[in-house]
Enzyme design. Sequence first.
Site, short mmCIF file in Angstrom:
data_model
loop_
_atom_site.label_atom_id
_atom_site.label_comp_id
_atom_site.label_asym_id
_atom_site.label_seq_id
_atom_site.Cartn_x
_atom_site.Cartn_y
_atom_site.Cartn_z
N LYS A 194 0.82 -1.22 0.00
CA LYS A 194 0.00 0.00 0.00
C LYS A 194 0.85 1.26 0.00
O LYS A 194 2.05 1.22 0.24
CB LYS A 194 -0.96 -0.04 1.20
N ARG B 235 -3.58 -9.99 4.82
CA ARG B 235 -3.97 -10.05 3.40
C ARG B 235 -2.79 -9.54 2.58
O ARG B 235 -2.45 -8.36 2.69
CB ARG B 235 -5.22 -9.19 3.19
N1 HH2 Z 1 -7.31 -3.70 0.67
C1 HH2 Z 1 -7.58 -3.71 -0.65
C2 HH2 Z 1 -8.66 -4.44 -1.15
N2 HH2 Z 1 -9.44 -5.18 -0.33
N3 HH2 Z 1 -9.96 -5.96 1.85
C3 HH2 Z 1 -9.71 -5.97 3.16
N4 HH2 Z 1 -10.47 -6.69 3.99
N5 HH2 Z 1 -8.68 -5.24 3.71
C4 HH2 Z 1 -7.86 -4.48 2.94
O1 HH2 Z 1 -6.95 -3.83 3.49
C5 HH2 Z 1 -8.09 -4.45 1.52
C6 HH2 Z 1 -9.18 -5.21 1.01
C7 HH2 Z 1 -6.72 -2.92 -1.60
O2 HH2 Z 1 -5.68 -3.69 -2.09
P1 HH2 Z 1 -5.64 -4.41 -3.54
O3 HH2 Z 1 -6.68 -5.46 -3.63
O4 HH2 Z 1 -4.26 -4.91 -3.78
O5 HH2 Z 1 -5.90 -3.24 -4.56
P2 HH2 Z 1 -7.14 -2.82 -5.44
O6 HH2 Z 1 -8.26 -2.43 -4.54
O7 HH2 Z 1 -6.61 -1.67 -6.27
O8 HH2 Z 1 -7.54 -4.01 -6.28
#
Ligand code: HH2
Length: 279
Positions: A223, A258
């Site tokens: 992040k 995660r």
């Molecule tokens: N962060 C992201 C997405 N989903 N779900 C939970 N429970 N907690 C988190 O911190 C979280 C989440 C963002 O990360 P990422 O999936 O890598 O990115 P994007 O939303 O751009 O797909």
Amino acid sequence: MARTWRCGRFDLSLRTPCVMGVLNVTPDSFSDGGAFADHASALAHGRGLAAAGACIIDVGGESTRPGSAEVSTAEEIRRTRDVVSVLAEELGVPISIDTRHPEVALAALGAGASVINDVSGFRDPAMVHVAASSDAGLVVMHMQGEPRTMQTEPHYEDVVAEVGEYLLGQARMLESAGVARERICLDPGIGFGKTLEHNLELLRRLSDLADLGYPLLIGVSRKSMIGALTDEPDPRKRLEGSLAAALWAVSAGADVVRVHDVRETLRALKVWSAIEGEA
Ligand code: HH2
């Protein structure tokens, strides 16, 4: 700290840290920029995450990065349903659907998903209904605002107290809607409507959130806070900082982390827990 998390037909043991692998079936995720947007590469990546030791695979069809645009639910279902179906059939670990939309959650549950991961924290009554009518595990995440606007001057008097109060309120709301307590996992939502200082404070005082008595999930992998602290603009080059944050989170009471880099995180955790004496 809770020792198991009930997710559909799975009773997930949390005696050792659980590493949830991220599978973004999106063209625009901040962290992996569309590398797994087609089904064949998504399936290959999902299999790889499980082989690396992921205890859950989190499938997402909508990027929630700051400023991201919403996609239609039909498109989100098209991206995720078949991937969930194949992985749920093939792999021996729970498949989670990362969505804010009840129709998408319903389609994924029908395809075999065992967890609903809702970054909007079950604010939508229709999502609560889907959750209560299922036996899925639930990730209740805190987010101030909406992805499109959440990084516009987020404000808290006491971020840890406010996030904790919100999560506890949502957990109780779900329980009174008929969801068993053992199915609920809480997540403060690192980077969702928070400044760098808010994120640091949440991690620093994570034990206060662990004390709420529910399993605790932390998503900090790649992040922007890691980028800011290590001066690394490319999310794919944020491994070291992500590992440091994951180790800190587990030592402070997180049960589930995660992450994008499952193998590396599990190796780091192995060393950490051997030193701690619980290997
Ligand atoms: N962060 C992201 C997405 N989903 N779900 C939970 N429970 N907690 C988190 O911190 C979280 C989440 C963002 O990360 P990422 O999936 O890598 O990115 P994007 O939303 O751009 O797909």
